[in-house]
Design an enzyme around this catalytic site. Structure first.
Site, PDB file in Angstrom:
ATOM      1  N   LYS A   1      -5.337 -11.533  -5.539  1.00 50.03           N
ATOM      2  CA  LYS A   1      -6.549 -11.842  -4.767  1.00 50.03           C
ATOM      3  C   LYS A   1      -7.669 -10.857  -5.091  1.00 50.03           C
ATOM      4  CE  LYS A   1      -5.779  -9.040  -0.774  1.00 50.03           C
ATOM      5  NZ  LYS A   1      -5.987  -8.603   0.523  1.00 50.03           N
TER       6      LYS A   1
ATOM      7  N   LYS B   1       0.819  -1.219   0.000  1.00 49.78           N
ATOM      8  CA  LYS B   1       0.000   0.000   0.000  1.00 49.78           C
ATOM      9  C   LYS B   1       0.849   1.264   0.000  1.00 49.78           C
ATOM     10  CE  LYS B   1      -4.399  -1.616   1.877  1.00 49.78           C
ATOM     11  NZ  LYS B   1      -5.396  -1.433   2.936  1.00 49.78           N
TER      12      LYS B   1
ATOM     13  N   LYS C   1     -11.732  -5.697  -2.124  1.00 47.40           N
ATOM     14  CA  LYS C   1     -12.740  -4.628  -2.045  1.00 47.40           C
ATOM     15  C   LYS C   1     -12.263  -3.376  -2.741  1.00 47.40           C
ATOM     16  CE  LYS C   1     -13.920  -5.036   2.800  1.00 47.40           C
ATOM     17  NZ  LYS C   1     -12.659  -4.814   3.488  1.00 47.40           N
TER      18      LYS C   1
HETATM   19  P1  TYM Z   1     -10.543  -6.956   5.210  1.00 49.45           P
HETATM   20  O1  TYM Z   1     -11.569  -5.953   5.596  1.00 49.45           O
HETATM   21  O2  TYM Z   1      -9.634  -6.634   4.076  1.00 49.45           O
HETATM   22  O3  TYM Z   1     -11.234  -8.333   4.872  1.00 49.45           O
HETATM   23  C1  TYM Z   1     -12.158  -8.952   5.751  1.00 49.45           C
HETATM   24  C2  TYM Z   1     -11.947 -10.456   5.739  1.00 49.45           C
HETATM   25  O4  TYM Z   1     -12.093 -10.972   4.415  1.00 49.45           O
HETATM   26  C3  TYM Z   1     -10.974 -11.768   4.068  1.00 49.45           C
HETATM   27  N1  TYM Z   1     -10.720 -11.635   2.630  1.00 49.45           N
HETATM   28  C4  TYM Z   1     -10.588 -12.663   1.788  1.00 49.45           C
HETATM   29  N2  TYM Z   1     -10.663 -13.997   1.974  1.00 49.45           N
HETATM   30  C5  TYM Z   1     -10.504 -14.791   0.876  1.00 49.45           C
HETATM   31  N3  TYM Z   1     -10.270 -14.314  -0.365  1.00 49.45           N
HETATM   32  C6  TYM Z   1     -10.173 -12.986  -0.605  1.00 49.45           C
HETATM   33  N4  TYM Z   1      -9.968 -12.522  -1.832  1.00 49.45           N
HETATM   34  C7  TYM Z   1     -10.348 -12.091   0.511  1.00 49.45           C
HETATM   35  N5  TYM Z   1     -10.324 -10.740   0.631  1.00 49.45           N
HETATM   36  C8  TYM Z   1     -10.552 -10.486   1.936  1.00 49.45           C
HETATM   37  C9  TYM Z   1      -9.832 -11.201   4.888  1.00 49.45           C
HETATM   38  O5  TYM Z   1      -8.801 -12.155   5.066  1.00 49.45           O
HETATM   39  C10 TYM Z   1     -10.528 -10.858   6.190  1.00 49.45           C
HETATM   40  O6  TYM Z   1     -10.599 -11.989   7.042  1.00 49.45           O
HETATM   41  N6  TYM Z   1      -6.977  -6.426   8.686  1.00 49.45           N
HETATM   42  C11 TYM Z   1      -8.283  -6.977   8.399  1.00 49.45           C
HETATM   43  C12 TYM Z   1      -9.380  -6.494   9.327  1.00 49.45           C
HETATM   44  C13 TYM Z   1      -9.111  -6.651  10.779  1.00 49.45           C
HETATM   45  C14 TYM Z   1      -9.140  -7.837  11.522  1.00 49.45           C
HETATM   46  C15 TYM Z   1      -8.917  -7.450  12.877  1.00 49.45           C
HETATM   47  C16 TYM Z   1      -9.337  -9.166  11.192  1.00 49.45           C
HETATM   48  C17 TYM Z   1      -8.865  -5.621  11.624  1.00 49.45           C
HETATM   49  N7  TYM Z   1      -8.745  -6.105  12.901  1.00 49.45           N
HETATM   50  C18 TYM Z   1      -8.856  -8.397  13.897  1.00 49.45           C
HETATM   51  C19 TYM Z   1      -9.290 -10.105  12.219  1.00 49.45           C
HETATM   52  C20 TYM Z   1      -9.051  -9.717  13.558  1.00 49.45           C
HETATM   53  C21 TYM Z   1      -8.693  -6.586   6.991  1.00 49.45           C
HETATM   54  O7  TYM Z   1      -8.242  -5.613   6.468  1.00 49.45           O
HETATM   55  O8  TYM Z   1      -9.684  -7.377   6.475  1.00 49.45           O
END
Ligand code: TYM
Length: 334
Positions: free
Chosen positions: A196, A111, A199
């Site tokens: 991958k 990023k 969003k």
């Molecule tokens: P975020 O908001 O990007 O995504 C939310 C969840 O979706 C999963 N994910 C995917 N899984 C499979 N294939 C994909 N293409 C894909 N894109 C997204 C992510 O792995 C995630 O589980 N840092 C985290 C948010 C977060 C968090 C936490 C997660 C903040 N604090 C504490 C767990 C525990 C994030 O940016 O997820």
């Protein structure tokens, strides 16, 4: 009872990878675990964004989570910024982490490369410490996430262990809970299947958004990049050699509860595989979208769920924060 915690950012449009990689597990775990789930609005501040949009995206995401199947009677759903302990403990963990290890995080490298390190927000670098705080505050045993969060989970374990080693046993060291290979842990972009699905991607044709209508879903999946090989075993699960086809097999297998190899056995050509994958995704999302429309017409009810969630989350998190502050040597007030 096992405690689980996970979070999702409200930025961008929720997509199929979020559902198959994470939300599906969140929903399933409500029955077997004491589950805490949060919309991580503070994480959204690490990249530029509009204030009104963030407010509405946070509400949209909370509503969508309920529509997808989170049940406030069986889990605690809250907004991260409603629980002040997250920022309190994030600071303690920022002072536990080193600059070098934060800089090595893949997400930071990716990023910050876009606009240059000079302009990147300091919060983007510190982000994994806030994520670690999200987790350790709830004494979480397991953290259901997609495969892309593996590195952040490893760092969380490192920071929790280091804190415990320096200041005495304070935090539980959590385990990641990532879907098995071929079970949705890494849904790839339909146009660029070595990247991958995301969003925030600039590949809307390669991303199935959870709010897409059936026509868009069908079009995107039918145009998914596969490859020119159309021999008798063209449809086989081989993510390295055939990333596009393997991604479709992974998606269809995850939705229908089979393995990608089992799914592949039913096809010789790409066309029928794409058609069935598209129908499965449409059928998966239609009830979620219908429920979303219902819930979105009553934002006061969603707000009430979030208030109750924050209250329960605060009880747990405030106690952990007090424990951590005492351990690190902060003078208790009064
Ligand atoms: P975020 O908001 O990007 O995504 C939310 C969840 O979706 C999963 N994910 C995917 N899984 C499979 N294939 C994909 N293409 C894909 N894109 C997204 C992510 O792995 C995630 O589980 N840092 C985290 C948010 C977060 C968090 C936490 C997660 C903040 N604090 C504490 C767990 C525990 C994030 O940016 O997820």
């Amino acid at each position: 009872m096992t405690r689980v915690l996970s979070g999702i950012q409200p930025t961008g449009q929720p997509q199929l990878g979020n559902y198959l990689g994470a939300l599906r597990s969140w929903i399933a775990l409500q029955d077997s675990a004491d589950a805490f789930y949060c919309v991580v609005d503070l994480h959204a501040l690490t990249v530029p964004g509009d204030a009104a949009e963030l407010r509405s995206a946070t509400m949209t995401m909370a509503t969508l989570l309920l529509a997808a199947g989170l049940d406030p009677d069986r889990c605690t759903l809250f907004v991260q910024s409603h629980v002040p302990a997250h920022t309190q403990v994030a600071w303690l963990l920022e002072c536990t982490a080193s600059f070098g290890e934060m800089r090595r995080m893949t997400q930071w490298k990716d990023k910050s490369a876009k606009g240059g390190e000079e302009a990147a927000r300091l919060g983007l670098l510190a982000y994994p410490a806030l994520m670690a705080a999200d987790i350790v505050l709830y004494d979480a045993d397991r953290v259901p996430v997609g495969d892309d969060q593996r590195q952040h989970l490893e760092l969380t374990r490192t920071l929790a262990e280091r804190f415990n080693h320096r200041y005495g046993q304070t935090f539980k060291v959590p385990d990641a809970l990532i879907p098995a290979r071929g079970q949705g842990g890494r849904v790839m972009d339909l146009q660029e299947p070595t990247r991958k699905m995301s969003k925030s991607s600039d590949s809307p044709q390669g991303t199935v958004f959870l709010f897409d209508d059936p026509k868009d879903i069908e079009r995107k999946i039918k145009r998914a990049v596969t490859d020119a090989d159309d021999g008798p075993d063209a449809v086989r699960y081989d993510p390295a050699a055939k990333p596009g086809v393997s991604n479709l097999l992974d998606i269809l297998a995850t939705i229908t509860g089979r393995t990608p190899d089992q799914v592949a056995a039913g096809y010789t050509r790409y066309g029928p595989l794409k058609a069935d994958t598209a129908s499965a995704v449409v059928e998966l999302l239609a009830p979620i979208q219908a429920r979303y429309r219902e819930l979105a017409s009553d934002p006061a009810s969603v707000a009430k769920v979030l208030r109750a969630g924050a209250e329960r989350a605060n009880e747990v998190a405030a106690a952990t924060a007090a424990r951590a502050e005492a351990a690190i040597g902060l003078l208790p007030p009064g």
